[in-house]
Write a protein that holds these residues in place. Structure first.
Motif, mmCIF file in Angstrom:
data_model
loop_
_atom_site.group_PDB
_atom_site.id
_atom_site.type_symbol
_atom_site.label_atom_id
_atom_site.label_comp_id
_atom_site.label_asym_id
_atom_site.label_seq_id
_atom_site.Cartn_x
_atom_site.Cartn_y
_atom_site.Cartn_z
ATOM 1 N N PRO A 31 64.129 116.102 8.364
ATOM 2 C CA PRO A 31 65.082 117.001 9.019
ATOM 3 C C PRO A 31 66.339 116.339 9.590
ATOM 4 O O PRO A 31 67.068 116.993 10.324
ATOM 5 C CB PRO A 31 64.245 117.626 10.139
ATOM 6 C CG PRO A 31 63.241 116.583 10.470
ATOM 7 C CD PRO A 31 62.920 115.887 9.182
ATOM 8 N N SER A 69 67.230 119.968 13.438
ATOM 9 C CA SER A 69 66.041 119.886 12.573
ATOM 10 C C SER A 69 65.576 121.238 12.056
ATOM 11 O O SER A 69 64.689 121.308 11.203
ATOM 12 C CB SER A 69 64.864 119.170 13.242
ATOM 13 O OG SER A 69 64.100 120.023 14.053
ATOM 14 N N THR A 70 66.155 122.348 12.543
ATOM 15 C CA THR A 70 65.674 123.671 12.131
ATOM 16 C C THR A 70 66.053 123.990 10.687
ATOM 17 O O THR A 70 65.333 124.739 10.006
ATOM 18 C CB THR A 70 66.216 124.776 13.052
ATOM 19 O OG1 THR A 70 67.652 124.792 12.994
ATOM 20 C CG2 THR A 70 65.772 124.551 14.498
ATOM 21 N N ALA A 73 63.311 122.697 8.394
ATOM 22 C CA ALA A 73 62.079 123.477 8.533
ATOM 23 C C ALA A 73 62.232 124.855 7.893
ATOM 24 O O ALA A 73 61.310 125.355 7.243
ATOM 25 C CB ALA A 73 61.706 123.607 10.008
ATOM 26 N N THR A 90 58.052 116.896 10.386
ATOM 27 C CA THR A 90 58.747 117.463 11.552
ATOM 28 C C THR A 90 58.955 116.384 12.606
ATOM 29 O O THR A 90 58.367 115.303 12.552
ATOM 30 C CB THR A 90 57.954 118.622 12.171
ATOM 31 O OG1 THR A 90 56.720 118.114 12.722
ATOM 32 C CG2 THR A 90 57.661 119.699 11.144
ATOM 33 N N THR A 94 61.816 119.884 16.233
ATOM 34 C CA THR A 94 61.315 121.033 15.482
ATOM 35 C C THR A 94 60.334 121.830 16.331
ATOM 36 O O THR A 94 60.352 123.070 16.323
ATOM 37 C CB THR A 94 60.622 120.559 14.190
ATOM 38 O OG1 THR A 94 61.293 119.426 13.645
ATOM 39 C CG2 THR A 94 60.578 121.669 13.166
ATOM 40 N N GLN A 95 59.476 121.105 17.053
ATOM 41 C CA GLN A 95 58.511 121.763 17.929
ATOM 42 C C GLN A 95 59.198 122.453 19.108
ATOM 43 O O GLN A 95 58.891 123.595 19.454
ATOM 44 C CB GLN A 95 57.491 120.748 18.460
ATOM 45 C CG GLN A 95 56.405 120.360 17.481
ATOM 46 C CD GLN A 95 56.778 119.157 16.638
ATOM 47 O OE1 GLN A 95 57.180 119.328 15.483
ATOM 48 N NE2 GLN A 95 56.636 117.954 17.166
ATOM 49 N N TYR A 109 55.093 127.952 12.272
ATOM 50 C CA TYR A 109 54.049 126.943 12.101
ATOM 51 C C TYR A 109 52.761 127.541 11.548
ATOM 52 O O TYR A 109 51.955 126.835 10.937
ATOM 53 C CB TYR A 109 53.767 126.239 13.426
ATOM 54 C CG TYR A 109 54.701 125.088 13.729
ATOM 55 C CD1 TYR A 109 54.300 123.768 13.575
ATOM 56 C CD2 TYR A 109 56.004 125.320 14.177
ATOM 57 C CE1 TYR A 109 55.148 122.719 13.842
ATOM 58 C CE2 TYR A 109 56.872 124.266 14.453
ATOM 59 C CZ TYR A 109 56.436 122.969 14.281
ATOM 60 O OH TYR A 109 57.286 121.935 14.541
#
Length: 351
Positions: A31, A69-70, A73, A90, A94-95, A109
């Protein structure tokens, strides 16, 4: 066809599927751009994964940067198929984006199956020209420091909240493409303080520290085998954030800020890097990858090499990876509400 030619042709036909399988390619979606800590981690893992998987497929990295980072994903969520030929790596950002309800998140997720996870750490450092040797000295100066960030609602939220709790006055420039850019900005004199995750620090900042160009001040810490926040084993000489807090304020951290920081640290660092396949990949194919990572984590040579490049953290596979995912993607509603409110007050950012 003569007998000898027939045998040769038959042998070639039988061998062809073996060759085709050996030439298979597995894409690993990363990402961020090349050169940052996530890219360093993925490249190291990809080489080992190629050597460990049956038939040794080529594992190629696909860097899809943007959106903290989205974008990567979202791309994986939409494009990965059931054949198990595309992985997603990830990072903590991302989290964080998913948990805080970032409007750019189109991924879920629940659509993915975890393959493996890697804890990591982070180090806050300053240029040597600032003339300080500890975080306490920095706080005592009371000057405004400039920090380059990829986004407040990203992994950067962990060091930024820590700096606020310590009493450091930080002016934040949002919107950088990578932590790589933040490091380059500090070296160029554009920023006064920075942090890097362990792979980025070991690969790019440690040589600068050895050369006397930068000074590491503290690590964010690490979860030890007893589940406690302790010194980071990659940086045992550096005090952890809780230690520095006690040194500066004379008490243990507490209250909503501390509760939010602990939750965000768990989300972003306790299992910072995770590897996923789509949920629709069949169980036998998933197990091939999970077994490969388990063998990697048990290999003494892998552990020795990983300690130099990524830090001395365990590679989590199997049930450990499942537990890491469950912990990373759990946040108390009150903590989420407080964190979103803090982002709005501090940065005028609404995730």
């Amino acid at each position: 066809m003569r007998r000898r030619e027939f045998i040769a042709a038959l042998a070639g036909a039988l061998a062809a599927p073996q060759i085709a399988r050996a030439a298979d390619v597995v894409e690993w979606v990363v990402p961020f751009q090349e050169g940052g800590g996530t890219d360093v981690w993925a490249r190291f893992m990809a080489d080992w994964l190629s050597a460990t998987l049956p038939d040794h497929p080529r594992v190629e990295l696909l860097n899809v940067s943007g959106g903290n980072s989205t974008r990567a994903a979202n791309f994986f969520d939409a494009e990965a198929r059931a054949d198990g030929r595309m992985l997603l790596g990830t990072t903590g950002s991302t989290q964080v984006a998913a948990l805080l309800g970032d409007r750019r998140v189109q991924y879920d997720y629940a659509n993915w199956q975890i393959v493996a996870a890697s804890p990591s750490g982070g180090v806050i450092y300053v240029p040597a020209s600032l003339g300080v040797r500890s975080m306490a000295e920095l706080v005592a100066r009371g000057q405004t420091l400039h920090f380059g960030s990829i986004g407040a609602a990203s992994l950067d939220i962990v060091p930024l909240l820590a700096l606020q709790m310590l009493g450091v006055d930080v002016a934040v420039l949002l919107g950088l493409s990578t932590r790589n850019a933040a490091r380059a900005g500090l070296i160029a004199g554009e920023f006064d303080i920075d942090y890097q995750t362990t792979p980025g620090y070991l690969g790019h900042v440690r040589p600068l520290a050895k050369a006397g160009q930068v000074v590491p001040l503290m690590s964010l810490g690490a979860i030890d085998r007893h589940g406690r926040l302790a010194r980071d084993p990659a940086f045992p000489a550096l005090p952890s954030f809780p230690e520095v807090f006690r040194q500066i304020h004379g008490r243990d951290p507490q209250g909503p800020e501390w509760q939010a920081w602990q939750a965000l640290f768990d989300v972003g660092f306790a299992a910072q890097k995770m590897v996923f396949l789509p949920r629709r990949v069949p169980a036998p194919r998933l197990q091939v990858f999970r077994d490969a990572f388990a063998r990697m984590g048990a290999d003494p040579r892998f552990r020795a090499e990983a300690a130099e490049v990524l830090g001395p953290y365990p590679l989590l596979a199997g049930s450990q990876a499942d537990a890491a995912l469950a912990s990373a993607m759990t946040m108390d509603p009150e903590t989420r509400k407080w964190t979103r409110g803090w982002l709005e007050r501090r940065f005028r950012v609404t995730p």
